[in-house]
Design a protein around this motif. Sequence first.
Motif, PDB file in Angstrom:
ATOM      1  N   ILE A 196       0.372  -1.661   4.725  1.00 33.54           N
ATOM      2  CA  ILE A 196       0.202  -0.209   4.796  1.00 33.54           C
ATOM      3  C   ILE A 196       1.195   0.460   3.846  1.00 33.54           C
ATOM      4  O   ILE A 196       2.312  -0.032   3.626  1.00 33.54           O
ATOM      5  N   LEU A 197       0.742   1.572   3.272  1.00 31.40           N
ATOM      6  CA  LEU A 197       1.615   2.394   2.424  1.00 31.40           C
ATOM      7  C   LEU A 197       1.827   3.718   3.131  1.00 31.40           C
ATOM      8  O   LEU A 197       0.868   4.379   3.510  1.00 31.40           O
ATOM      9  N   MET A 198       3.072   4.090   3.321  1.00 30.68           N
ATOM     10  CA  MET A 198       3.387   5.403   3.861  1.00 30.68           C
ATOM     11  C   MET A 198       3.907   6.225   2.684  1.00 30.68           C
ATOM     12  O   MET A 198       4.876   5.831   2.039  1.00 30.68           O
ATOM     13  N   THR A 199       3.214   7.321   2.421  1.00 33.41           N
ATOM     14  CA  THR A 199       3.473   8.082   1.197  1.00 33.41           C
ATOM     15  C   THR A 199       3.875   9.500   1.537  1.00 33.41           C
ATOM     16  O   THR A 199       3.233  10.150   2.365  1.00 33.41           O
ATOM     17  N   ASP A 200       4.929   9.983   0.908  1.00 37.47           N
ATOM     18  CA  ASP A 200       5.388  11.342   1.181  1.00 37.47           C
ATOM     19  C   ASP A 200       5.712  12.033  -0.146  1.00 37.47           C
ATOM     20  O   ASP A 200       6.368  11.456  -1.012  1.00 37.47           O
ATOM     21  N   LEU A 227      -5.251   9.631  -5.278  1.00 29.84           N
ATOM     22  CA  LEU A 227      -5.150   8.526  -4.322  1.00 29.84           C
ATOM     23  C   LEU A 227      -6.488   7.783  -4.226  1.00 29.84           C
ATOM     24  O   LEU A 227      -6.547   6.557  -4.326  1.00 29.84           O
ATOM     25  N   ARG A 228      -7.560   8.538  -4.054  1.00 30.01           N
ATOM     26  CA  ARG A 228      -8.896   7.950  -3.937  1.00 30.01           C
ATOM     27  C   ARG A 228      -9.246   7.072  -5.126  1.00 30.01           C
ATOM     28  O   ARG A 228      -9.880   6.040  -4.978  1.00 30.01           O
ATOM     29  N   ARG A 229      -8.850   7.539  -6.318  1.00 29.09           N
ATOM     30  CA  ARG A 229      -9.167   6.776  -7.528  1.00 29.09           C
ATOM     31  C   ARG A 229      -8.456   5.429  -7.554  1.00 29.09           C
ATOM     32  O   ARG A 229      -8.850   4.538  -8.286  1.00 29.09           O
ATOM     33  N   ASN A 230      -7.404   5.295  -6.772  1.00 28.92           N
ATOM     34  CA  ASN A 230      -6.574   4.099  -6.886  1.00 28.92           C
ATOM     35  C   ASN A 230      -6.645   3.151  -5.695  1.00 28.92           C
ATOM     36  O   ASN A 230      -5.860   2.218  -5.609  1.00 28.92           O
ATOM     37  N   VAL A 231      -7.561   3.414  -4.774  1.00 28.50           N
ATOM     38  CA  VAL A 231      -7.709   2.477  -3.649  1.00 28.50           C
ATOM     39  C   VAL A 231      -9.135   1.945  -3.612  1.00 28.50           C
ATOM     40  O   VAL A 231     -10.043   2.541  -4.165  1.00 28.50           O
ATOM     41  N   ARG A 232      -9.296   0.812  -2.943  1.00 29.85           N
ATOM     42  CA  ARG A 232     -10.624   0.206  -2.819  1.00 29.85           C
ATOM     43  C   ARG A 232     -11.404   0.860  -1.680  1.00 29.85           C
ATOM     44  O   ARG A 232     -10.803   1.499  -0.813  1.00 29.85           O
ATOM     45  N   GLY A 233     -12.708   0.621  -1.687  1.00 35.98           N
ATOM     46  CA  GLY A 233     -13.551   1.151  -0.616  1.00 35.98           C
ATOM     47  C   GLY A 233     -13.136   0.625   0.745  1.00 35.98           C
ATOM     48  O   GLY A 233     -13.284   1.302   1.763  1.00 35.98           O
ATOM     49  N   SER A 234     -12.600  -0.591   0.775  1.00 30.74           N
ATOM     50  CA  SER A 234     -12.210  -1.189   2.055  1.00 30.74           C
ATOM     51  C   SER A 234     -10.841  -0.697   2.533  1.00 30.74           C
ATOM     52  O   SER A 234     -10.439  -0.978   3.657  1.00 30.74           O
ATOM     53  N   ALA A 255       2.947  -8.169  -2.014  1.00 30.89           N
ATOM     54  CA  ALA A 255       3.075  -8.149  -3.481  1.00 30.89           C
ATOM     55  C   ALA A 255       1.965  -7.300  -4.109  1.00 30.89           C
ATOM     56  O   ALA A 255       2.211  -6.464  -4.984  1.00 30.89           O
ATOM     57  N   LEU A 256       0.742  -7.503  -3.623  1.00 32.13           N
ATOM     58  CA  LEU A 256      -0.381  -6.728  -4.154  1.00 32.13           C
ATOM     59  C   LEU A 256      -0.247  -5.250  -3.760  1.00 32.13           C
ATOM     60  O   LEU A 256      -0.515  -4.345  -4.564  1.00 32.13           O
ATOM     61  N   ALA A 257       0.214  -5.015  -2.525  1.00 29.18           N
ATOM     62  CA  ALA A 257       0.408  -3.639  -2.066  1.00 29.18           C
ATOM     63  C   ALA A 257       1.410  -2.922  -2.958  1.00 29.18           C
ATOM     64  O   ALA A 257       1.244  -1.737  -3.278  1.00 29.18           O
ATOM     65  N   ALA A 258       2.444  -3.663  -3.398  1.00 27.99           N
ATOM     66  CA  ALA A 258       3.466  -3.059  -4.253  1.00 27.99           C
ATOM     67  C   ALA A 258       2.876  -2.663  -5.611  1.00 27.99           C
ATOM     68  O   ALA A 258       3.238  -1.631  -6.185  1.00 27.99           O
ATOM     69  N   VAL A 259       1.939  -3.491  -6.100  1.00 32.15           N
ATOM     70  CA  VAL A 259       1.284  -3.178  -7.380  1.00 32.15           C
ATOM     71  C   VAL A 259       0.463  -1.892  -7.238  1.00 32.15           C
ATOM     72  O   VAL A 259       0.537  -0.990  -8.078  1.00 32.15           O
ATOM     73  N   VAL A 260      -0.315  -1.801  -6.147  1.00 35.31           N
ATOM     74  CA  VAL A 260      -1.143  -0.615  -5.909  1.00 35.31           C
ATOM     75  C   VAL A 260      -0.254   0.628  -5.745  1.00 35.31           C
ATOM     76  O   VAL A 260      -0.509   1.675  -6.339  1.00 35.31           O
ATOM     77  N   ALA A 261       0.801   0.481  -4.957  1.00 42.93           N
ATOM     78  CA  ALA A 261       1.698   1.611  -4.695  1.00 42.93           C
ATOM     79  C   ALA A 261       2.331   2.108  -5.991  1.00 42.93           C
ATOM     80  O   ALA A 261       2.409   3.310  -6.249  1.00 42.93           O
ATOM     81  N   ARG A 265       2.066   5.791  -7.639  1.00 42.39           N
ATOM     82  CA  ARG A 265       3.282   6.549  -7.948  1.00 42.39           C
ATOM     83  C   ARG A 265       3.292   6.980  -9.404  1.00 42.39           C
ATOM     84  O   ARG A 265       3.568   8.130  -9.728  1.00 42.39           O
ATOM     85  N   ARG A 266       2.927   6.040 -10.295  1.00 41.53           N
ATOM     86  CA  ARG A 266       2.953   6.320 -11.727  1.00 41.53           C
ATOM     87  C   ARG A 266       1.909   7.383 -12.091  1.00 41.53           C
ATOM     88  O   ARG A 266       2.170   8.286 -12.855  1.00 41.53           O
ATOM     89  N   GLU A 267       0.715   7.242 -11.501  1.00 41.03           N
ATOM     90  CA  GLU A 267      -0.356   8.185 -11.830  1.00 41.03           C
ATOM     91  C   GLU A 267      -0.035   9.607 -11.357  1.00 41.03           C
ATOM     92  O   GLU A 267      -0.479  10.585 -11.944  1.00 41.03           O
ATOM     93  N   VAL A 268       0.751   9.718 -10.282  1.00 35.90           N
ATOM     94  CA  VAL A 268       1.157  11.044  -9.798  1.00 35.90           C
ATOM     95  C   VAL A 268       2.212  11.635 -10.735  1.00 35.90           C
ATOM     96  O   VAL A 268       2.117  12.780 -11.174  1.00 35.90           O
ATOM     97  N   ALA A 269       3.214  10.820 -11.075  1.00 35.56           N
ATOM     98  CA  ALA A 269       4.340  11.320 -11.871  1.00 35.56           C
ATOM     99  C   ALA A 269       3.953  11.575 -13.329  1.00 35.56           C
ATOM    100  O   ALA A 269       4.543  12.432 -13.997  1.00 35.56           O
ATOM    101  N   ALA A 270       2.915  10.854 -13.808  1.00 31.90           N
ATOM    102  CA  ALA A 270       2.593  10.892 -15.242  1.00 31.90           C
ATOM    103  C   ALA A 270       2.102  12.260 -15.721  1.00 31.90           C
ATOM    104  O   ALA A 270       2.475  12.707 -16.800  1.00 31.90           O
ATOM    105  N   THR A 271       1.252  12.923 -14.936  1.00 32.58           N
ATOM    106  CA  THR A 271       0.652  14.177 -15.376  1.00 32.58           C
ATOM    107  C   THR A 271       0.927  15.273 -14.365  1.00 32.58           C
ATOM    108  O   THR A 271       0.608  15.112 -13.177  1.00 32.58           O
ATOM    109  N   PRO A 272       1.506  16.417 -14.810  1.00 32.21           N
ATOM    110  CA  PRO A 272       1.738  17.518 -13.869  1.00 32.21           C
ATOM    111  C   PRO A 272       0.436  17.974 -13.226  1.00 32.21           C
ATOM    112  O   PRO A 272      -0.637  17.837 -13.803  1.00 32.21           O
TER     113      PRO A 272
END
Length: 324
Positions: A196-200, A227-234, A255-261, A265-272
Amino acid sequence: VATTRDVGLESILRFPIGSEGSAKNARVLLIDERPESVERIQRILADEGVVDVQTDPQTGFFDAIQGNHDCLIISSSFTNFDPLRICAQLRSLDNTRSLPIILLADRGEEPLIRRALELGVNDYLVRPLNPNELLARLRTQLRRKAYHDGLRASVVKTYEMAVTDSLTGLHNRLYLETHLATLFKRAVERRRPLSILMTDIDRFKLINDTHGHDGGDEVLREFARRLRRNVRGSDLASRYGGEEFFIVMPDTDSALAAVVAERIRREVAATPFVVNQNGTGAPVTISIGIASVLHKEDTVQNLLKRADDALYGAKAAGRNRVVS
Ligand code: GH3
Ligand code: MG
Ligand code: MG
Ligand code: MG
C-alpha cells in the motif's frame, strides 16, 4: 446520500403499477419448434416489440443466456428435449436468474407445470392460447422485469455514489476500508505480495492559502488524474480524506511498489499544476509511505500503521520523497 428506502420509492414512482411499462420496446425470446404455434404467437405479439424465435431448444438456450431478452416464452414439449432443463439452467446463471419465463403447456400437463413452477418458471398458459390472456401475462412479466431492472439500477447508482469521492471521482475511504480487508486476506491466504502507498500532498495548507480553496480543489483533482495514469486497473486508488490518498496494490512487492511510488512522485513534482483559468501554475510535491504485507502475524491495522510511520518519515526527512 440516498437511503435504500428513497431508492425503492423512486423506482415505484417511475414504474407505477398498472402502467403498460416498457412492453412496446420489449425483446421477447420464443423457443418453440412447432411452426403453427410460432406463427400464431408471432401474430399475437406483433405489436409487442421484438420477438426472436428459436426452433431448436439448444440454440434457444444459448440465445437466452446472452442476457438480451426481457421475457422467455418456451414450449413445454420438444421432440428429444426436456424444456425444464433449460429453465433450471437459466435460473442458475447470473445473466438469466431473473429473466421472466412463461411456459406454454398442453392440456393434461399439470405435473409438468407444477415442476416448472417449482423450478422458478414465472407463469404458464395452456393451449389453445387465448391471445388476450397471453398478452396480459406477458405484459405483467415485462412490467415486473422493468420494475426490478429500474430498482437494481438505482441501487447500483446509490452504491456507487456512496463509495465514490465526488471531488476526484476516485474511490472513497468507505470503499477502501471495505476492500482493503478483502485484498489483505486474499494476499495472506495465497501467500502473494501486497503493498500500500499512503500519499499526502506537501504543505497543502500553503497551496490553499496561496490559490484559494478552489485552487486547492483543482490540485486535488489534477493529482487524482496523475495518480490514475500511474496505477494498474487492479490497483485500488482512493482518496482517504483531505489531501491524503491511498493506493492498494495487489501482487506487488515492496520493491515494485517503490518504483510505482517514485514514478508518481516524479510526475507530480515535474510539472506545476494549473490551478485556475488564468493558467497559474502551482508547484506541488507529495510524500509517500510504503508498507507491504508481512507473511507472518500481520494485520491490516499494522500494515496501515507501518505505511503511516513511513509517510511520517518522508515528511520528517524533508518531504517530496518516498519512504519504505
Ligand atoms: P504536510 O506537508 O505536513 O502534509 O502539510 P499540510 O499543510 O499538507 O498538512 P495538513 O494536513 O495540516 O493540512 C491539510 C490541509 O488540507 C488542511 C485542510 O484545510 C486542507 N483540506 C482538506 N480537505 C480539503 C479539500 O477538500 N479541499 C481543499 N481545498 N483543501 C482541503
Ligand atoms: Mg498532515
Ligand atoms: Mg499534507
Ligand atoms: Mg494531511
